[in-house]
Motif scaffolding. Sequence first.
Motif, PDB file in Angstrom:
ATOM      1  N   GLU A 286      -6.470   1.669 -15.371  1.00  0.00           N
ATOM      2  CA  GLU A 286      -6.235   1.603 -13.644  1.00  0.00           C
ATOM      3  C   GLU A 286      -6.731   2.782 -13.403  1.00  0.00           C
ATOM      4  OE1 GLU A 286      -1.829   0.741 -13.376  1.00  0.00           O
ATOM      5  OE2 GLU A 286      -2.261  -1.039 -13.650  1.00  0.00           O
ATOM      6  N   GLU A 287      -6.322   3.766 -13.509  1.00  0.00           N
ATOM      7  CA  GLU A 287      -6.893   5.278 -12.595  1.00  0.00           C
ATOM      8  C   GLU A 287      -8.174   4.810 -12.801  1.00  0.00           C
ATOM      9  OE1 GLU A 287      -4.543   9.068 -13.356  1.00  0.00           O
ATOM     10  OE2 GLU A 287      -4.482   8.324 -15.558  1.00  0.00           O
ATOM     11  N   TRP A 288      -9.309   4.433 -13.600  1.00  0.00           N
ATOM     12  CA  TRP A 288     -10.848   4.731 -14.165  1.00  0.00           C
ATOM     13  C   TRP A 288     -11.200   3.205 -12.838  1.00  0.00           C
ATOM     14  CZ3 TRP A 288     -14.325   7.528 -16.028  1.00  0.00           C
ATOM     15  CH2 TRP A 288     -15.385   7.120 -15.612  1.00  0.00           C
ATOM     16  N   ALA A 289     -10.893   2.311 -13.117  1.00  0.00           N
ATOM     17  CA  ALA A 289     -10.509   1.688 -12.489  1.00  0.00           C
ATOM     18  C   ALA A 289     -10.813   1.717 -10.389  1.00  0.00           C
ATOM     19  CB  ALA A 289     -10.236  -0.002 -12.081  1.00  0.00           C
ATOM     20  N   GLU A 290     -10.076   2.161 -10.533  1.00  0.00           N
ATOM     21  CA  GLU A 290      -9.609   2.922  -8.606  1.00  0.00           C
ATOM     22  C   GLU A 290     -11.326   3.828  -8.825  1.00  0.00           C
ATOM     23  OE1 GLU A 290      -5.981   5.180  -8.319  1.00  0.00           O
ATOM     24  OE2 GLU A 290      -4.815   3.664  -8.173  1.00  0.00           O
ATOM     25  N   LEU A 291     -11.496   5.017  -9.371  1.00  0.00           N
ATOM     26  CA  LEU A 291     -12.949   5.514  -9.568  1.00  0.00           C
ATOM     27  C   LEU A 291     -14.038   5.143  -9.255  1.00  0.00           C
ATOM     28  CD1 LEU A 291     -11.594   8.724 -11.449  1.00  0.00           C
ATOM     29  CD2 LEU A 291     -11.772   8.795  -9.448  1.00  0.00           C
ATOM     30  N   GLU A 292     -14.088   3.727 -10.317  1.00  0.00           N
ATOM     31  CA  GLU A 292     -15.270   3.194 -10.299  1.00  0.00           C
ATOM     32  C   GLU A 292     -16.346   3.548  -9.097  1.00  0.00           C
ATOM     33  OE1 GLU A 292     -15.891   1.139 -14.066  1.00  0.00           O
ATOM     34  OE2 GLU A 292     -15.191  -0.504 -12.894  1.00  0.00           O
ATOM     35  N   PRO A 293     -15.407   2.601  -8.445  1.00  0.00           N
ATOM     36  CA  PRO A 293     -16.245   2.116  -6.512  1.00  0.00           C
ATOM     37  C   PRO A 293     -16.652   3.174  -5.530  1.00  0.00           C
ATOM     38  CG  PRO A 293     -14.045   0.653  -6.934  1.00  0.00           C
ATOM     39  CD  PRO A 293     -14.048   1.832  -8.189  1.00  0.00           C
ATOM     40  N   LEU A 294     -15.938   4.416  -6.046  1.00  0.00           N
ATOM     41  CA  LEU A 294     -16.512   5.547  -5.261  1.00  0.00           C
ATOM     42  C   LEU A 294     -17.592   5.936  -5.722  1.00  0.00           C
ATOM     43  CD1 LEU A 294     -12.759   7.187  -4.673  1.00  0.00           C
ATOM     44  CD2 LEU A 294     -14.015   5.441  -3.961  1.00  0.00           C
ATOM     45  N   ALA A 295     -18.462   5.812  -7.562  1.00  0.00           N
ATOM     46  CA  ALA A 295     -19.103   7.006  -7.819  1.00  0.00           C
ATOM     47  C   ALA A 295     -20.764   7.000  -7.445  1.00  0.00           C
ATOM     48  CB  ALA A 295     -19.219   5.897  -9.162  1.00  0.00           C
ATOM     49  N   VAL A 296     -20.493   7.635  -6.866  1.00  0.00           N
ATOM     50  CA  VAL A 296     -22.413   7.907  -6.877  1.00  0.00           C
ATOM     51  C   VAL A 296     -22.900   7.879  -7.963  1.00  0.00           C
ATOM     52  CG1 VAL A 296     -22.023   9.103  -4.898  1.00  0.00           C
ATOM     53  CG2 VAL A 296     -22.088  10.905  -6.652  1.00  0.00           C
TER      54      VAL A 296
ATOM     55  N   SER B 197      -7.592   2.961  -3.449  1.00  0.00           N
ATOM     56  CA  SER B 197      -7.847   3.919  -4.371  1.00  0.00           C
ATOM     57  C   SER B 197      -6.746   5.023  -3.089  1.00  0.00           C
ATOM     58  CB  SER B 197      -8.705   4.098  -4.389  1.00  0.00           C
ATOM     59  OG  SER B 197      -9.658   4.877  -3.458  1.00  0.00           O
ATOM     60  N   LYS B 198      -6.509   6.380  -3.727  1.00  0.00           N
ATOM     61  CA  LYS B 198      -5.932   6.914  -3.122  1.00  0.00           C
ATOM     62  C   LYS B 198      -6.937   8.041  -2.102  1.00  0.00           C
ATOM     63  CE  LYS B 198      -3.000   8.534  -7.136  1.00  0.00           C
ATOM     64  NZ  LYS B 198      -2.683   9.235  -7.928  1.00  0.00           N
ATOM     65  N   GLU B 199      -8.535   7.748  -2.489  1.00  0.00           N
ATOM     66  CA  GLU B 199      -9.424   8.292  -1.551  1.00  0.00           C
ATOM     67  C   GLU B 199      -9.485   7.588   0.297  1.00  0.00           C
ATOM     68  OE1 GLU B 199      -9.360   8.601  -4.691  1.00  0.00           O
ATOM     69  OE2 GLU B 199     -10.010  10.079  -5.297  1.00  0.00           O
ATOM     70  N   PHE B 200      -9.492   6.607  -0.289  1.00  0.00           N
ATOM     71  CA  PHE B 200      -9.677   4.909   0.698  1.00  0.00           C
ATOM     72  C   PHE B 200      -8.377   5.051   1.603  1.00  0.00           C
ATOM     73  CE2 PHE B 200      -8.781   1.443   2.651  1.00  0.00           C
ATOM     74  CZ  PHE B 200      -9.865   0.905   3.806  1.00  0.00           C
ATOM     75  N   VAL B 201      -7.023   5.443   0.851  1.00  0.00           N
ATOM     76  CA  VAL B 201      -5.612   5.773   1.575  1.00  0.00           C
ATOM     77  C   VAL B 201      -5.776   7.052   2.606  1.00  0.00           C
ATOM     78  CG1 VAL B 201      -3.073   6.061   1.540  1.00  0.00           C
ATOM     79  CG2 VAL B 201      -3.990   4.427   0.073  1.00  0.00           C
ATOM     80  N   GLU B 202      -6.517   7.961   2.079  1.00  0.00           N
ATOM     81  CA  GLU B 202      -6.356   9.210   3.110  1.00  0.00           C
ATOM     82  C   GLU B 202      -7.875   9.270   3.981  1.00  0.00           C
ATOM     83  OE1 GLU B 202      -4.083  11.156   2.690  1.00  0.00           O
ATOM     84  OE2 GLU B 202      -2.952  10.379   1.063  1.00  0.00           O
ATOM     85  N   LYS B 203      -8.389   8.970   3.437  1.00  0.00           N
ATOM     86  CA  LYS B 203      -9.570   8.062   4.350  1.00  0.00           C
ATOM     87  C   LYS B 203      -9.333   7.640   5.536  1.00  0.00           C
ATOM     88  CE  LYS B 203     -13.502   9.549   1.464  1.00  0.00           C
ATOM     89  NZ  LYS B 203     -14.888   9.116   0.977  1.00  0.00           N
TER      90      LYS B 203
ATOM     91  N   LYS C 242       2.183   3.694  -0.465  1.00  0.00           N
ATOM     92  CA  LYS C 242       3.340   4.109  -1.678  1.00  0.00           C
ATOM     93  C   LYS C 242       4.415   1.795  -2.727  1.00  0.00           C
ATOM     94  CE  LYS C 242       4.004   8.058   0.108  1.00  0.00           C
ATOM     95  NZ  LYS C 242       5.905   8.710   0.937  1.00  0.00           N
ATOM     96  N   HIS C 243       4.467   1.248  -1.422  1.00  0.00           N
ATOM     97  CA  HIS C 243       4.447  -0.224  -1.758  1.00  0.00           C
ATOM     98  C   HIS C 243       3.815  -0.768  -2.408  1.00  0.00           C
ATOM     99  CE1 HIS C 243       8.702   1.338   0.133  1.00  0.00           C
ATOM    100  NE2 HIS C 243       7.330   2.049   0.882  1.00  0.00           N
ATOM    101  N   LEU C 244       2.648  -0.887  -2.999  1.00  0.00           N
ATOM    102  CA  LEU C 244       1.783  -0.982  -3.639  1.00  0.00           C
ATOM    103  C   LEU C 244       1.658  -1.625  -4.467  1.00  0.00           C
ATOM    104  CD1 LEU C 244      -1.956  -0.280  -2.381  1.00  0.00           C
ATOM    105  CD2 LEU C 244      -0.468  -1.743  -1.665  1.00  0.00           C
ATOM    106  N   THR C 245       2.470  -2.903  -5.573  1.00  0.00           N
ATOM    107  CA  THR C 245       1.916  -3.666  -6.598  1.00  0.00           C
ATOM    108  C   THR C 245       0.790  -4.162  -6.543  1.00  0.00           C
ATOM    109  OG1 THR C 245       3.367  -5.739  -5.910  1.00  0.00           O
ATOM    110  CG2 THR C 245       4.413  -4.301  -6.645  1.00  0.00           C
ATOM    111  N   ARG C 246       0.566  -3.880  -8.213  1.00  0.00           N
ATOM    112  CA  ARG C 246      -1.311  -4.278  -8.919  1.00  0.00           C
ATOM    113  C   ARG C 246      -1.344  -5.605  -8.939  1.00  0.00           C
ATOM    114  NH1 ARG C 246      -4.687  -0.763  -9.594  1.00  0.00           N
ATOM    115  NH2 ARG C 246      -4.006   1.328  -9.354  1.00  0.00           N
TER     116      ARG C 246
END
Length: 277
Positions: free
Chosen positions: A95-105, A60-66, A82-86
């Motif tokens: 896809e966007e929701w799937a990125e957020l799911e593992p970050l959910a509390v 996720s974007k959050e993982f990349v930044e952290k 930036k060069h990742l392909t899914r």
Amino acid sequence: MADDVPKGTEPETSESLKAFGEVIKAFRKRAGLTQEQFAPKVGYSVPMVASIEQGRRVPSKEFVEKAEEVLDAFGVIRAAAKHLTRRAGLAKWFEEWAELEPLAVTLYTFENRMVPGLFQTPAYARTLFEKQIPAMSDDKIASNLVTRVERATILTERPETIYSFIIEEHSLRRQVADPEVMREQIDHILDLGERRNIDIQLMPQSRGYHAGLGGPLRLLETEENSWYAYCEGQETGQLVSDPKVVSILQQRYARMRAQALSVEASVGLLREIRGAL
């Protein structure tokens, strides 16, 4: 076990995902951190970090930044991302929701069509994929199946996350698969419901009007206490971040929790449905 990755299949990946995983691993080792030491610093489980390093999970974007911050990576991790392909297996609109799911509390799900994806056994999911229109190739079915099974691991990898599921009774009575598959599916739901962080409620058929008639709904709270919603239709899905809209959907979900059967009564109905198969 119902959550096992089907035999004969491996999670599909890409060279860019593998390369990104190697970058993370190299900077982690440079920092003198094991996966067990690194994972809590970025707010992820050890299995999740391992999956990313092996190129099996899209970060996720959050993982990349952290990771960039924790590993002091000179901007290399951001550049590599930036060069990742899914990998295949997720609908573009999901896809966007799937990125957020593992970050959910906190993660809430209302489903009125079928068993929620996070609950689906491999056999149940395979039946859905095999009957999909337009028809899928065997490779596509295998790829989607692995992705769905892997996505569901958040239910066991994040025991501190609070999960709530409301499922329409008719979604479980509809025999989309053989009775044996449906029995296994209900047993799996009952097993998940024994976890102290997972609440499962059924919306009974006897309930006339309820607040969820507008369609399936998902709500999610991140570690930063930001809330998102996701609504899905045929061949489309919408991630909602507008606080006013999210608030309306939260109100509807709260009303549904009051209108659905209690957790205890839902267990009884699940066993009744299973016994009728």
